[in-house]
Design a protein around this motif. Structure first.
Motif, PDB file in Angstrom:
ATOM      1  N   GLN A  89       0.838  -1.213   0.000  1.00  0.00           N
ATOM      2  CA  GLN A  89       0.000   0.000   0.000  1.00  0.00           C
ATOM      3  C   GLN A  89       0.864   1.251   0.000  1.00  0.00           C
ATOM      4  O   GLN A  89       0.553   2.228  -0.683  1.00  0.00           O
ATOM      5  CB  GLN A  89      -0.930   0.005   1.221  1.00  0.00           C
ATOM      6  CG  GLN A  89      -2.052  -0.995   1.149  1.00  0.00           C
ATOM      7  CD  GLN A  89      -2.812  -1.051   2.470  1.00  0.00           C
ATOM      8  OE1 GLN A  89      -2.233  -1.265   3.528  1.00  0.00           O
ATOM      9  NE2 GLN A  89      -4.130  -0.847   2.387  1.00  0.00           N
ATOM     10  N   THR A  92       2.466   1.618  -3.500  1.00  0.00           N
ATOM     11  CA  THR A  92       1.456   2.035  -4.478  1.00  0.00           C
ATOM     12  C   THR A  92       1.134   3.515  -4.331  1.00  0.00           C
ATOM     13  O   THR A  92       1.056   4.255  -5.323  1.00  0.00           O
ATOM     14  CB  THR A  92       0.167   1.197  -4.317  1.00  0.00           C
ATOM     15  OG1 THR A  92       0.501  -0.172  -4.526  1.00  0.00           O
ATOM     16  CG2 THR A  92      -0.898   1.623  -5.303  1.00  0.00           C
ATOM     17  N   ALA A  93       0.964   3.968  -3.097  1.00  0.00           N
ATOM     18  CA  ALA A  93       0.657   5.380  -2.858  1.00  0.00           C
ATOM     19  C   ALA A  93       1.809   6.276  -3.312  1.00  0.00           C
ATOM     20  O   ALA A  93       1.587   7.336  -3.916  1.00  0.00           O
ATOM     21  CB  ALA A  93       0.355   5.608  -1.386  1.00  0.00           C
ATOM     22  N   LEU A  95       4.060   5.615  -5.651  1.00  0.00           N
ATOM     23  CA  LEU A  95       4.188   5.606  -7.105  1.00  0.00           C
ATOM     24  C   LEU A  95       3.015   6.280  -7.801  1.00  0.00           C
ATOM     25  O   LEU A  95       3.108   6.637  -8.963  1.00  0.00           O
ATOM     26  CB  LEU A  95       4.364   4.173  -7.613  1.00  0.00           C
ATOM     27  CG  LEU A  95       5.677   3.526  -7.182  1.00  0.00           C
ATOM     28  CD1 LEU A  95       5.717   2.080  -7.606  1.00  0.00           C
ATOM     29  CD2 LEU A  95       6.866   4.298  -7.722  1.00  0.00           C
ATOM     30  N   ARG A  96       1.935   6.470  -7.099  1.00  0.00           N
ATOM     31  CA  ARG A  96       0.779   7.170  -7.651  1.00  0.00           C
ATOM     32  C   ARG A  96       1.024   8.685  -7.669  1.00  0.00           C
ATOM     33  O   ARG A  96       0.431   9.407  -8.464  1.00  0.00           O
ATOM     34  CB  ARG A  96      -0.453   6.852  -6.799  1.00  0.00           C
ATOM     35  CG  ARG A  96      -1.747   7.023  -7.528  1.00  0.00           C
ATOM     36  CD  ARG A  96      -2.968   6.656  -6.690  1.00  0.00           C
ATOM     37  NE  ARG A  96      -2.827   5.344  -6.070  1.00  0.00           N
ATOM     38  CZ  ARG A  96      -3.138   5.085  -4.784  1.00  0.00           C
ATOM     39  NH1 ARG A  96      -3.587   6.022  -4.002  1.00  0.00           N
ATOM     40  NH2 ARG A  96      -2.995   3.867  -4.304  1.00  0.00           N
ATOM     41  N   ASP A  97       1.911   9.137  -6.817  1.00  0.00           N
ATOM     42  CA  ASP A  97       2.194  10.569  -6.696  1.00  0.00           C
ATOM     43  C   ASP A  97       3.025  11.051  -7.881  1.00  0.00           C
ATOM     44  O   ASP A  97       4.087  10.503  -8.179  1.00  0.00           O
ATOM     45  CB  ASP A  97       2.946  10.839  -5.392  1.00  0.00           C
ATOM     46  CG  ASP A  97       3.261  12.298  -5.207  1.00  0.00           C
ATOM     47  OD1 ASP A  97       2.318  13.096  -5.047  1.00  0.00           O
ATOM     48  OD2 ASP A  97       4.460  12.649  -5.245  1.00  0.00           O
ATOM     49  N   THR A  98       2.544  12.069  -8.556  1.00  0.00           N
ATOM     50  CA  THR A  98       3.216  12.581  -9.764  1.00  0.00           C
ATOM     51  C   THR A  98       4.614  13.097  -9.461  1.00  0.00           C
ATOM     52  O   THR A  98       5.541  12.850 -10.230  1.00  0.00           O
ATOM     53  CB  THR A  98       2.407  13.737 -10.389  1.00  0.00           C
ATOM     54  OG1 THR A  98       1.057  13.628 -10.046  1.00  0.00           O
ATOM     55  CG2 THR A  98       2.538  13.765 -11.878  1.00  0.00           C
ATOM     56  N   LYS A 101       6.977  10.181  -8.909  1.00  0.00           N
ATOM     57  CA  LYS A 101       7.286   9.526 -10.178  1.00  0.00           C
ATOM     58  C   LYS A 101       8.284  10.355 -10.983  1.00  0.00           C
ATOM     59  O   LYS A 101       9.214   9.816 -11.578  1.00  0.00           O
ATOM     60  CB  LYS A 101       6.012   9.299 -10.990  1.00  0.00           C
ATOM     61  CG  LYS A 101       5.154   8.187 -10.440  1.00  0.00           C
ATOM     62  CD  LYS A 101       4.071   7.700 -11.380  1.00  0.00           C
ATOM     63  CE  LYS A 101       3.182   8.755 -11.893  1.00  0.00           C
ATOM     64  NZ  LYS A 101       2.008   8.245 -12.611  1.00  0.00           N
ATOM     65  N   ASP A 107       8.112   8.860 -14.737  1.00  0.00           N
ATOM     66  CA  ASP A 107       7.121   9.510 -15.613  1.00  0.00           C
ATOM     67  C   ASP A 107       7.556   9.476 -17.070  1.00  0.00           C
ATOM     68  O   ASP A 107       6.765   9.710 -17.972  1.00  0.00           O
ATOM     69  CB  ASP A 107       6.868  10.951 -15.168  1.00  0.00           C
ATOM     70  CG  ASP A 107       8.100  11.813 -15.195  1.00  0.00           C
ATOM     71  OD1 ASP A 107       9.223  11.265 -15.223  1.00  0.00           O
ATOM     72  OD2 ASP A 107       7.960  13.041 -15.150  1.00  0.00           O
TER      73      ASP A 107
END
Length: 110
Positions: A89, A92-93, A95-98, A101, A107
């Motif tokens: 979790q 995932t959180a 890697l979800r952040d721009t 990344k 990106d």
């Protein structure tokens, strides 16, 4: 480092030029050369430094009470010992952040 005056016959700043005469004021300093980045002539930042500044700018512009309710509920769960988060979790959180990344160079991948 030894600094010598360009004119050894000239008295040092603040000293009288003749016996009893008041010291002559120093001429104003020449203005700093101006370049694209200001008085230093410009500075180039690395891509990592630019990414950091973008992230810092985003953080600086978050509202002071952003996610206040969520923080309060998480704080209560942590204090009660009921908050559990898996490493998946967390990853995932992140890697979800721009911004994350971008900093990790993810990106640019497809």
């Amino acid at each position: 480092m030894n600094i010598t005056p360009s004119n050894p016959n000239r008295p040092a700043a603040g000293q009288a030029s003749e016996a009893g005469a008041p010291p002559k004021p120093e001429p104003p300093a020449a203005p700093a050369p101006k370049g694209p980045g200001g008085p230093t002539g410009g500075v180039e930042l690395s891509s990592g430094a630019q990414a950091f500044l973008r992230l810092r700018n985003r953080l600086d512009h978050l509202p002071a009470n952003a996610h206040e309710d969520r923080v309060a509920s998480l704080q209560a769960a942590v204090e009660a010992g009921t908050h559990r988060v898996s490493s998946e979790q967390i990853a995932t959180a992140m890697l979800r952040d721009t911004a994350t990344k971008s900093l990790l160079g993810l990106d640019q991948r497809t």
